[in-house]
Write a protein that holds these residues in place. Structure first.
Motif, PDB file in Angstrom:
ATOM      1  N   GLN A  70       0.815  -1.209   0.000  1.00  0.00           N
ATOM      2  CA  GLN A  70       0.000   0.000   0.000  1.00  0.00           C
ATOM      3  C   GLN A  70       0.850   1.260   0.000  1.00  0.00           C
ATOM      4  N   ASP A  71       1.975   1.249   0.685  1.00  0.00           N
ATOM      5  CA  ASP A  71       2.835   2.432   0.717  1.00  0.00           C
ATOM      6  C   ASP A  71       3.346   2.783  -0.671  1.00  0.00           C
ATOM      7  N   THR A  72       3.739   1.765  -1.435  1.00  0.00           N
ATOM      8  CA  THR A  72       4.220   2.004  -2.795  1.00  0.00           C
ATOM      9  C   THR A  72       3.082   2.466  -3.696  1.00  0.00           C
ATOM     10  N   HIS A  73       1.910   1.849  -3.558  1.00  0.00           N
ATOM     11  CA  HIS A  73       0.741   2.326  -4.306  1.00  0.00           C
ATOM     12  C   HIS A  73       0.537   3.822  -4.074  1.00  0.00           C
ATOM     13  N   GLU A  74       0.586   4.212  -2.809  1.00  0.00           N
ATOM     14  CA  GLU A  74       0.317   5.600  -2.469  1.00  0.00           C
ATOM     15  C   GLU A  74       1.410   6.513  -3.023  1.00  0.00           C
ATOM     16  N   TRP A  75       2.657   6.055  -2.961  1.00  0.00           N
ATOM     17  CA  TRP A  75       3.744   6.888  -3.491  1.00  0.00           C
ATOM     18  C   TRP A  75       3.584   7.091  -4.994  1.00  0.00           C
ATOM     19  N   VAL A  76       3.314   6.023  -5.736  1.00  0.00           N
ATOM     20  CA  VAL A  76       3.144   6.139  -7.194  1.00  0.00           C
ATOM     21  C   VAL A  76       1.959   7.046  -7.519  1.00  0.00           C
ATOM     22  N   ARG A  77       0.865   6.890  -6.762  1.00  0.00           N
ATOM     23  CA  ARG A  77      -0.320   7.726  -7.018  1.00  0.00           C
ATOM     24  C   ARG A  77      -0.013   9.203  -6.804  1.00  0.00           C
ATOM     25  N   ARG A  78       0.736   9.512  -5.740  1.00  0.00           N
ATOM     26  CA  ARG A  78       1.002  10.901  -5.417  1.00  0.00           C
ATOM     27  C   ARG A  78       2.173  11.490  -6.202  1.00  0.00           C
ATOM     28  N   ALA A  79       3.194  10.649  -6.484  1.00  0.00           N
ATOM     29  CA  ALA A  79       4.447  11.178  -7.038  1.00  0.00           C
ATOM     30  C   ALA A  79       4.343  11.535  -8.512  1.00  0.00           C
ATOM     31  N   ILE A  80       3.648  10.719  -9.303  1.00  0.00           N
ATOM     32  CA  ILE A  80       3.576  10.985 -10.743  1.00  0.00           C
ATOM     33  C   ILE A  80       2.486  12.014 -10.975  1.00  0.00           C
ATOM     34  N   ARG A  81       2.897  13.277 -11.126  1.00  0.00           N
ATOM     35  CA  ARG A  81       1.941  14.367 -11.260  1.00  0.00           C
ATOM     36  C   ARG A  81       1.557  14.629 -12.713  1.00  0.00           C
ATOM     37  N   ARG A  82       2.442  14.278 -13.608  1.00  0.00           N
ATOM     38  CA  ARG A  82       2.166  14.474 -15.041  1.00  0.00           C
ATOM     39  C   ARG A  82       3.096  13.554 -15.814  1.00  0.00           C
ATOM     40  N   ALA A  83       2.583  12.952 -16.892  1.00  0.00           N
ATOM     41  CA  ALA A  83       3.437  12.117 -17.733  1.00  0.00           C
ATOM     42  C   ALA A  83       2.691  11.763 -19.014  1.00  0.00           C
ATOM     43  N   GLU A  84       3.329  12.031 -20.115  1.00  0.00           N
ATOM     44  CA  GLU A  84       2.829  11.539 -21.396  1.00  0.00           C
ATOM     45  C   GLU A  84       3.493  10.198 -21.663  1.00  0.00           C
ATOM     46  N   VAL A  85       2.686   9.188 -21.986  1.00  0.00           N
ATOM     47  CA  VAL A  85       3.201   7.834 -22.183  1.00  0.00           C
ATOM     48  C   VAL A  85       2.898   7.403 -23.607  1.00  0.00           C
TER      49      VAL A  85
ATOM     50  N   LEU B  98       9.613  -3.846  -3.850  1.00  0.00           N
ATOM     51  CA  LEU B  98       8.476  -2.994  -3.529  1.00  0.00           C
ATOM     52  C   LEU B  98       7.688  -3.498  -2.322  1.00  0.00           C
ATOM     53  N   ASP B  99       7.962  -4.722  -1.907  1.00  0.00           N
ATOM     54  CA  ASP B  99       7.231  -5.270  -0.760  1.00  0.00           C
ATOM     55  C   ASP B  99       8.147  -5.460   0.443  1.00  0.00           C
ATOM     56  N   ALA B 100       9.274  -4.746   0.448  1.00  0.00           N
ATOM     57  CA  ALA B 100      10.224  -4.889   1.553  1.00  0.00           C
ATOM     58  C   ALA B 100       9.618  -4.353   2.840  1.00  0.00           C
ATOM     59  N   MET B 101       9.972  -4.971   3.949  1.00  0.00           N
ATOM     60  CA  MET B 101       9.507  -4.546   5.263  1.00  0.00           C
ATOM     61  C   MET B 101      10.696  -4.068   6.086  1.00  0.00           C
ATOM     62  N   PRO B 102      10.527  -3.074   6.958  1.00  0.00           N
ATOM     63  CA  PRO B 102       9.246  -2.433   7.293  1.00  0.00           C
ATOM     64  C   PRO B 102       8.778  -1.421   6.267  1.00  0.00           C
ATOM     65  N   SER B 103       9.651  -1.004   5.355  1.00  0.00           N
ATOM     66  CA  SER B 103       9.248  -0.055   4.324  1.00  0.00           C
ATOM     67  C   SER B 103      10.191  -0.176   3.142  1.00  0.00           C
ATOM     68  N   PRO B 104       9.649  -0.218   1.916  1.00  0.00           N
ATOM     69  CA  PRO B 104      10.537  -0.166   0.750  1.00  0.00           C
ATOM     70  C   PRO B 104      11.228   1.191   0.695  1.00  0.00           C
ATOM     71  N   VAL B 105      12.479   1.188   0.247  1.00  0.00           N
ATOM     72  CA  VAL B 105      13.279   2.409   0.188  1.00  0.00           C
ATOM     73  C   VAL B 105      13.622   2.705  -1.264  1.00  0.00           C
ATOM     74  N   MET B 106      13.279   3.906  -1.715  1.00  0.00           N
ATOM     75  CA  MET B 106      13.658   4.346  -3.052  1.00  0.00           C
ATOM     76  C   MET B 106      14.947   5.147  -2.955  1.00  0.00           C
ATOM     77  N   ARG B 107      15.906   4.784  -3.788  1.00  0.00           N
ATOM     78  CA  ARG B 107      17.160   5.513  -3.845  1.00  0.00           C
ATOM     79  C   ARG B 107      17.246   6.242  -5.179  1.00  0.00           C
ATOM     80  N   ILE B 108      17.512   7.553  -5.101  1.00  0.00           N
ATOM     81  CA  ILE B 108      17.585   8.398  -6.283  1.00  0.00           C
ATOM     82  C   ILE B 108      19.012   8.907  -6.424  1.00  0.00           C
ATOM     83  N   ALA B 109      19.564   8.769  -7.619  1.00  0.00           N
ATOM     84  CA  ALA B 109      20.899   9.282  -7.904  1.00  0.00           C
ATOM     85  C   ALA B 109      20.859  10.004  -9.239  1.00  0.00           C
ATOM     86  N   GLY B 110      21.659  11.043  -9.361  1.00  0.00           N
ATOM     87  CA  GLY B 110      21.691  11.782 -10.612  1.00  0.00           C
ATOM     88  C   GLY B 110      22.773  12.836 -10.611  1.00  0.00           C
ATOM     89  N   LYS B 111      22.968  13.440 -11.768  1.00  0.00           N
ATOM     90  CA  LYS B 111      23.934  14.515 -11.926  1.00  0.00           C
ATOM     91  C   LYS B 111      23.210  15.732 -12.482  1.00  0.00           C
TER      92      LYS B 111
END
Length: 542
Positions: free
Chosen positions: A190-205, A286-299
């Motif tokens: 459910q936490d990942t569902h909620e993150w995907v629902r809230r995080a993707i604000r706009r996207a053309e696919v 995505l189902d890791a407990m106690p919480s899945p962790v997203m790691r972001i890296a970039g330049k």
């Protein structure tokens, strides 16, 4: 009826049939199944035959057309609604065709939202028994709804003691990126569902692909033995990855669900006015407990001022006392971004950034302190700041600067250099500078705590000489300890004026000034020269 039978009807209404079931020679099991399936719709041109018990016939055959067909989800079987088409076959095999509008398939065991709705659904396929097992094939399907349009094909093999096996391919030619969360399977927590629902604000696919193969009881195939992969190409996407942090905009890249994990790769994007490259966001499980962790890296590369703006507009600003607010930087720099986002506890975001400062023409400053020719590296985590060493030009001479966040949260800067009289004369076009010669090593400490600033500058002035009139004339080698203290509280009070400046020179000059923070004139102060001249005082102004 135990030996077999047949049924023919030009038209048959399922709800009517369900009501008549109590009056037909059917077993209790068949009546229970009919009641549980809650059939809807109309059959026409029905031809049905069977041999043996109607609940489990030895053989059977059926042909019919149907419109608005609906069945409730039951015993791990999907629910249906609004389906129109035809079928023709028997227990050995057959064919079906769908041509439906406003149809739906209910998969409450698979998807969080449960129902997949289709404005249009066209499909052809069949069923057959292969090696004693039923195999349902989907030769081709075309579907469209408000979220997506695409095609699919595949094979499904039911199992009496499990969810069965599947081999499915699907391709989307159009998709609404903000609706991706609706199609995440329930295995994604459910936490990942909620993150995907809230995080993707706009996207053309413009394109997306699905591959699902293996025993559904083993989904998402952590131990192998199957394949689950969804790839989504995104154009001009907006990702609000964590509350309070500047969004990533203009993303061109790919979102990939593979096995138990999620990976986002962006060839380009931007945060504020800074161009991003090589951005990767990854959740291994995505189902890791106690919480899945997203790691972001970039330049990133762009105006250094935008990097400082990134810090100022993120939660880091409050955690380092708002240090970067009011800081200015010119020139260009680069940033290495590293973030870790526990999807269940977004307030626990942590990470690190490195911002090289290379400013040409360079100016970095906060308030009255200005430094030029800066070259160094600012390092941030989610709650701290550090600068191992930076070099700059201050008042025409080289200076060294270090910074760190102390355990109590105060940001401390240490600086040092040597004030050169000739360099000072080149920077300040003032007659007094022509009377100075030599140099004077100095050191300074700046502390910033929740918006309050404290500056301390010390110098012995031993190697500086002055030909100014007394009492300011001085020979090289004489020590005139200079102490400067400046304080700007975060909030003014009746007992604590907004800004104060105190200065002492050796043991003969002391000065104190205070003034409002709004730029108004000095409102009061005093100057005393105990040994060389008579004391004087500046009266309060206003």
């Amino acid at each position: 009826m135990g030996g077999g039978g047949s049924l023919a009807a030009n038209q048959l209404d399922f709800p009517v049939l369900a009501r008549l079931a109590a009056h037909l020679p059917l077993s209790d099991g068949v009546r229970e199944q009919l009641a549980g399936l809650a059939p809807q719709g109309v059959l026409s041109a029905l031809r049905l035959r069977w041999q043996g018990d109607p609940a489990a016939p030895d053989n059977w055959g059926v042909s019919a057309r149907f419109a608005g067909l609906g069945l409730a989800a039951r015993d791990s079987l999907p629910g249906l609604g609004g389906l129109s088409g035809s079928l023709d076959g028997d227990e050995r095999g057959g064919r079906y065709r769908l041509d439906s509008r406003d149809a739906h398939i209910d998969l409450p065991e698979v998807f969080e939202s449960g129902r997949l709705a289709f404005a249009q659904l066209r499909a052809e396929g069949g069923w057959q028994r292969r090696d004693g097992r039923l195999e349902i094939t989907l030769d081709s399907a075309r579907f469209e709804n408000v979220d997506a349009a695409g095609t699919a094909s595949g094979v499904y093999r039911p199992q009496p003691d499990g969810a069965g096996e599947i081999d499915l391919q699907a391709r989307l030619s159009r998709a609404e990126g903000t609706s991706v969360w609706r199609y995440l399977p329930r295995v994604v927590n459910q936490d990942t569902h909620e993150w995907v629902r809230r995080a993707i604000r706009r996207a053309e696919v413009p394109e997306a692909n699905l591959r699902l193969r293996g025993a559904l009881d083993d989904f998402p195939f952590r131990e192998g033995g199957g394949e689950f992969r969804v790839t989504i190409r995104v154009v001009d996407a907006l990702l609000d990855y964590a509350p309070g942090w500047p969004s990533i905009d203009g993303i061109f890249g790919e979102v990939r669900f593979e096995g138990p994990g999620l990976r986002i790769e962006a060839a380009r994007g931007r945060i504020l006015g800074v161009a991003l490259s090589e951005v990767v966001a990854e959740v291994p499980d995505l189902d890791a407990m106690p919480s899945p962790v997203m790691r972001i890296a970039g330049k990133a590369a762009g105006p250094t001022a935008e990097f400082l703006r990134f810090v100022s507009e993120s939660p880091v600003s409050a955690r380092i006392g708002g240090f970067t607010e009011g800081m200015r930087a010119e020139g260009r720099g680069a940033l290495d971004l590293r973030l870790a986002l526990p999807l269940k506890e977004m307030d626990a975001v942590h990470g690190r950034w490195r911002i090289p400062l290379r400013c040409q023409p360079p100016v970095v400053g906060r308030g009255a302190a200005r430094a030029g020719g800066c070259r160094g590296r600012l390092r941030f985590t989610a709650d701290s700041l550090s600068m191992p060493e930076a070099r700059a030009q201050f008042l025409g001479a080289p200076a060294r600067i270090t910074a760190r966040t102390q355990p109590d949260g105060v940001v401390r800067f240490d600086a040092g250099g040597a004030l050169n009289a000739s360099a000072l004369a080149a920077v300040w076009d003032l007659p007094v500078a022509d009377h100075l010669s030599g140099s004077a090593p100095w050191r300074a400490v700046v502390q910033i705590d929740k918006g309050a600033t404290r500056l301390e500058v010390d110098s012995e002035l031993a190697d500086l000489s002055s030909s100014l009139p007394a009492p300011l004339n001085k020979r090289a080698g004489e020590r005139w300890p200079l102490r400067v203290r400046f304080e700007a509280p975060a909030e003014a009070t009746a007992k604590r004026p907004p800004r104060t400046l105190t200065l002492s020179l050796s043991d003969w000059l002391k000065a104190e000034l205070e003034w409002p923070a709004n730029g108004a004139p000095v409102r009061g102060g005093s100057v005393s020269m105990p040994q060389r001249v008579s004391p004087c005082a500046w009266p309060s102004v206003g």
